[in-house]
Design a protein around this motif. Structure first.
Motif, short mmCIF file in Angstrom:
data_model
loop_
_atom_site.label_atom_id
_atom_site.label_comp_id
_atom_site.label_asym_id
_atom_site.label_seq_id
_atom_site.Cartn_x
_atom_site.Cartn_y
_atom_site.Cartn_z
N GLY A 113 0.82 -1.22 0.00
CA GLY A 113 0.00 0.00 0.00
C GLY A 113 0.84 1.26 0.00
N ARG A 114 2.09 1.14 0.47
CA ARG A 114 2.95 2.32 0.53
C ARG A 114 3.64 2.64 -0.80
NH1 ARG A 114 4.19 0.18 5.53
NH2 ARG A 114 6.09 -0.84 4.82
N MET A 115 3.53 1.76 -1.77
CA MET A 115 4.23 1.97 -3.04
C MET A 115 3.66 3.20 -3.75
SD MET A 115 6.53 -0.39 -3.58
CE MET A 115 7.03 -1.44 -2.22
N THR A 116 4.50 4.17 -4.03
CA THR A 116 3.98 5.42 -4.59
C THR A 116 3.35 5.21 -5.96
OG1 THR A 116 6.22 5.92 -5.24
CG2 THR A 116 5.39 7.13 -3.37
N GLN A 117 3.92 4.28 -6.74
CA GLN A 117 3.33 4.10 -8.07
C GLN A 117 1.89 3.59 -7.96
OE1 GLN A 117 5.07 1.57 -11.33
NE2 GLN A 117 6.00 3.55 -11.82
#
Ligand code: TYM
Length: 370
Positions: A113-117
Motif C-alpha cells: 500500500g505504501r508503493m507510490t506508483q
C-alpha cells in the motif's frame, strides 16, 4: 543451462505505446549496456507481458505489442546473435507467476500500500471514474469499472517484479528512478526470505551502487511536453504531451510545436525555471545522437543559448524529432520477425531451466518439495 556469469536484468512493459522517454531513457541505454557488458555478464532482457494489464488495456492488441517490444529492441540495435543476451517473454516462463505467489504470502499488505506508483495510479483512476460515473451508464457497467479498474494485480505487481529479478539471481537491474521503490522492495523480500529459509536468493545490489555501476544513463527523465514538471508517461491519457514511437511524424511535429514553454523568452538550460525549454534541448540532443551525430547536451545548449523566438526553436526540434521518427519507423519495418521469433524461443527454453532451478529451491525451502 545455468548462467555462469553475474546477471544484469531489466524489462520494459509491452503496451504498444512505448514513447521517446522509454526509448531514450531506457531502451537505448539498455541496448548499449547489453553490447558493452555481455562479455562479463549474462544480460536478461525480458518483456514483462504479465505486467501489461495491471491497468485496463485493449487485449486484442496485446499479442502484437509484445512482439513489437522485441522488434523495438532490435531496431534500436540489439544484436540477436549474441548468446549472452537473453530476450524472453515473462509469460513463457511460468516460474515467474509461481514464485510471485509464494512471495505474495511473505509480503505485507501495508508494504504494498505504501508503493507510490500504486498510490499515484489508483488515485488517478479514481479521479477519472469520478468524471465518468456522472455519465449515463448502467449500474453494472459502473460497478465493473470501479471494481476492476484498480486491480489486485496493480496492487501487488511489485511482488511479480521481485520474482522477475530473483529467479535469475540478478545483481544489477538498470531502471529509472520511478522503479527505485520496487527495487528496494526486491531487496527487502529477498533478505527476509534469506533470513527465514537460509540463503535462497542473491540480493540485488543497493540502488546507489547500481547508479554508480551504470553511470548517468538511468537518471535521465524525459518530461511531458504539456506538463514538463512531470515525466513523460505511458499512462498520460490525452497523449498530447507524449511522443510515441508509433506517432505519425507530422503528429509528433504538432505536439512539439504546442509544447509548454515559459514567459522568459530566452532559450537556456534551466531545469527549475524553464523545464519545458530544457526538456526540448535534451530531446534535440538525443535525436541528434540517434542520427549518429557526436553531440553533447552542452553543445546543444550553447548552440541555441539566448535564442529569443521560441517558435523558431521549437520548429527546429519538431523537424528533427519528425525525422527521427520517420527513420526509426523505417528501421522497425525492416526488422526480421523470423529472427526475433527464434531468439525468443531459444532464450525461453534456456530461461525456463534457470528459473525452474530457483523455483524448485524455493519450493523445497517452504516445504512444497523434498
Ligand atoms: P516501464 O515499462 O514503466 O518503464 C520501462 C523503463 O523506462 C523507464 N522510463 C523512463 N526513463 C526516462 N524517461 C522517462 N520519461 C521514462 N519513463 C519510463 C523506467 O524507469 C523503466 O526503467 N515495472 C517495470 C517493468 C518491470 C521490470 C521488472 C523492470 C517489470 N519487472 C524487473 C526491471 C526488472 C515498468 O513498469 O517499467
Amino acid at each position: 543451462m545455468k548462467p555462469s556469469k553475474p546477471v544484469i536484468l531489466t524489462g520494459v512493459r509491452a503496451n504498444n505505446d512505448i514513447h521517446i522517454g522509454n526509448y531514450f531513457g531506457a531502451i537505448l541505454p539498455i541496448v548499449d549496456m547489453a553490447k558493452r557488458r555481455s562479455s562479463d555478464f549474462d544480460i536478461n532482457l525480458f518483456i514483462p507481458d504479465l505486467h501489461s494489464f495491471t491497468t485496463p488495456i485493449d487485449h486484442s492488441k496485446l499479442y502484437d505489442s509484445i512482439l513489437n517490444n522485441a522488434r523495438i529492441y532490435t531496431a534500436a540495435g540489439l544484436p540477436l546473435d549474441n548468446e549472452a543476451i537473453h530476450l524472453y517473454r515473462q509469460s513463457r516462463v511460468p516460474a515467474h507467476s509461481e514464485l510471485a505467489w509464494i512471495l505474495d504470502c511473505f509480503t505485507g499488505f501495508g508494504e504494498m500500500g505504501r508503493m507510490t506508483q500504486f498510490k499515484d495510479k489508483s488515485h488517478k483512476f479514481l479521479d477519472e471514474i469520478d468524471s465518468k460515473i456522472h455519465l449515463p451508464t448502467s449500474r453494472q457497467k459502473a460497478q465493473d469499472i470501479v471494481h476492476t479498474g484498480i486491480s489486485v494485480g496493480l496492487f501487488n505487481y511489485p511482488v511479480l517484479m521481485a520474482a522477475d529479478i530473483l529467479l535469475y539471481g540478478a545483481t544489477y537491474v538498470p531502471v529509472g528512478d520511478d522503479q527505485t521503490q520496487h527495487l528496494e522492495f526486491t531487496r527487502d523480500i529477498s533478505e527476509r526470505m534469506n533470513r527465514k529459509f537460509g540463503d535462497l536468493f542473491i540480493v540485488p545490489k543497493p540502488v546507489a551502487q547500481q547508479h554508480q555501476f551504470f553511470g548517468n544513463d538511468q537518471g535521465l527523465r524525459i518530461k511531458d511536453l504539456m506538463n514538463p514538471a512531470k515525466k513523460m508517461s505511458k499512462s498520460d491519457d490525452s497523449g498530447k504531451g507524449v511522443i510515441f514511437l508509433g506517432d505519425e511524424p507530422e503528429a509528433a511535429h504538432k505536439k512539439i510545436m504546442s509544447a509548454t514553454t515559459d514567459s522568459l523568452g530566452k532559450v537556456q538550460y534551466d531545469r527549475d525555471n524553464q523545464p519545458g525549454i530544457s526538456n526540448l534541448l535534451e530531446v534535440l540532443t538525443l535525436v541528434r545522437q540517434d542520427a549518429g551525430k557526436d553531440v553533447s547536451l552542452e553543445q546543444t545548449i550553447s548552440e541555441y543559448a539566448g535564442m529569443e523566438r521560441y517558435g523558431d526553436f521549437k520548429r527546429i526540434v519538431a523537424d528533427e524529432v519528425a525525422e527521427f521518427l520517420a527513420n526509426f519507423q523505417a528501421r522497425l519495418a525492416a526488422v526480421d520477425d523470423q529472427a526475433i521469433e527464434s531468439k525468443l524461443e531459444s532464450s525461453e527454453h534456456d530461461m525456463n531451466i534457470v528459473a525452474n532451478e530457483t523455483l524448485h529451491r524455493v519450493q523445497t525451502a517452504v516445504g512444497l518439495r523434498r
